[in-house]
Design an enzyme around this catalytic site. Structure first.
Site, PDB file in Angstrom:
ATOM      1  N   HIS A  63       0.875  -1.179   0.000  1.00 17.64           N
ATOM      2  CA  HIS A  63       0.000   0.000   0.000  1.00 17.64           C
ATOM      3  C   HIS A  63       0.913   1.231   0.000  1.00 17.64           C
ATOM      4  O   HIS A  63       1.767   1.379   0.879  1.00 17.64           O
ATOM      5  CB  HIS A  63      -0.911   0.008   1.223  1.00 17.64           C
ATOM      6  N   GLU A  66       1.846   3.606   3.113  1.00 21.61           N
ATOM      7  CA  GLU A  66       2.390   3.022   4.338  1.00 21.61           C
ATOM      8  C   GLU A  66       3.913   3.157   4.287  1.00 21.61           C
ATOM      9  O   GLU A  66       4.635   2.246   3.887  1.00 21.61           O
ATOM     10  CB  GLU A  66       1.925   1.574   4.465  1.00 21.61           C
ATOM     11  N   HIS A 158       3.953  -3.532   6.857  1.00 22.49           N
ATOM     12  CA  HIS A 158       2.873  -2.573   6.626  1.00 22.49           C
ATOM     13  C   HIS A 158       2.806  -1.580   7.783  1.00 22.49           C
ATOM     14  O   HIS A 158       3.481  -1.735   8.806  1.00 22.49           O
ATOM     15  CB  HIS A 158       1.521  -3.302   6.558  1.00 22.49           C
ATOM     16  N   GLU A 222       2.555  -5.359  11.006  1.00 24.45           N
ATOM     17  CA  GLU A 222       2.088  -3.975  11.099  1.00 24.45           C
ATOM     18  C   GLU A 222       3.000  -3.199  12.044  1.00 24.45           C
ATOM     19  O   GLU A 222       3.159  -3.569  13.212  1.00 24.45           O
ATOM     20  CB  GLU A 222       0.646  -3.933  11.605  1.00 24.45           C
TER      21      GLU A 222
END
Length: 342
Positions: A63, A66, A158, A222
């Site tokens: 993405h 990010e 991410h 994450e």
């Protein structure tokens, strides 16, 4: 292109200047490391004077907004190219979706992290840039992993759309017949990962594709909240950087002890899917991931139908109502310290 990389040591800048494609090239750094450019955002390093024991994929920018993991990976590439980081292991770096990195957006046409494990070839959906990119990335990962029979690792890095009660956490792909390794969770925990979600079903994410197709130890990791370039506090990722440096530069896998009191295990108990256009959550966009609800508390509604917490302590992760009808709007998880590990 590689000559420019070797001079400037900035693969991110080179990628963003050539976001769609780059011709394959290879070179050797000071006689000890082969560097191969496979495509825009795809770079492979192989140590030449040692027999690697691990093939490691570090992907970021799946993405485009990010940015912290992108900056972290670019720093590691700079360290390798400038010979401040000498490799003992083979590594592939992937900046997943360069056009969206340039655009500062999550995606252009579709969420790239829903197009792996063959979903990019769905004959019922028109092709687009993300589908073409997913197919190419899958082919590159297969080529990388199938080069030899070594331990395979894939950390897909991410940042989350919203804040989280666990600032750094990992999603562990569904593996019903093969428990995840304490060694891997201990490594990520030493790198600052506080919580682990055990997924409950097959998905079309990048990490799941590596796990199921190539039996890689693969995780979606994450690393905090989405921030623009230049606004990330990379000191918060110092432990992650250090553990990745050790992983890349040493023969043995990092020696870390699994400490269950230092992390939280979650089991995904269900997905909330969006069936109608009026799907809406009953909480603020600022609600952090892992916020817990009491049994019966209203979570969302659509078509006048209430969706409530099924049990006390059920928590929401990745809530996003602004997705197409038919896609997952959130995961519901519960803490479960009894999840089996190997």
């Amino acid at each position: 292109m590689l000559q420019q990389l070797l001079q400037q040591a900035n693969f991110l800048a080179l990628t963003l200047a050539n976001p769609v494609s780059m011709a394959a090239e290879q070179a050797v750094i000071a006689g000890h490391t082969r560097v191969e450019l496979w495509d825009s955002g795809v770079l492979v390093f192989t140590p030449l004077h040692t027999e690697a024991t691990r093939d490691i994929v570090l992907s970021s920018g799946i993405h485009g907004n990010e940015t912290a993991p992108i900056e972290l990976c670019n720093q590691l590439i700079q360290a390798i190219v400038s010979q401040n980081l000498l490799l003992q292991q083979r590594v592939m770096f992937i900046f997943g979706n360069p056009p969206t990195i340039n655009n500062h957006t999550r995606f252009v046409s579709e969420n790239l992290n829903r197009l792996f494990n063959g979903e990019h070839a769905n004959p019922h959906v028109a092709s687009n840039g993300e589908r073409l990119r997913a197919a190419r990335l899958e082919a590159y990962v297969e080529r990388f992993f199938m080069a030899a029979d070594r331990q395979r690792l894939h950390y897909d890095l991410h940042t989350a759309i919203r804040a989280s009660r666990h600032e750094r956490f990992a999603v562990c792909p569904y593996r019903p017949d093969k428990p995840h390794l304490k060694q891997q969770l201990a490594f990520l925990n030493a790198a600052g990962v506080e919580a682990f979600l055990m997924h409950h079903e097959p998905t079309t994410t990048f990490s799941y594709a590596s796990s199921t197709k190539y039996q890689a130890e693969a995780f979606t990791v994450e690393l905090g909240k989405v921030m623009p370039f230049g606004q990330n506090d990379l000191t918060k990722l110092a432990a992650m950087r250090q553990m990745l440096v050790v992983l890349l530069s040493e023969r043995e896998f990092p020696r870390v002890t699994y400490q269950p009191d230092k992390l939280v295990l979650y089991r995904v108990c269900r997905s909330l899917n969006k069936h109608y256009a009026d799907f809406a959550f009953n909480f603020s966009n600022e609600l952090p991931n892992f916020t817990q609800f009491a049994k019966g508390e209203l979570l969302a509604q659509e078509q006048g139908i209430a969706i409530t917490a099924a049990q006390d302590g059920e928590a929401i992760v990745f809530p996003n109502a602004q997705i197409p009808v038919g896609q997952r709007a959130a995961l519901c998880v519960v803490a479960d310290p009894a999840i089996p590990l190997a």
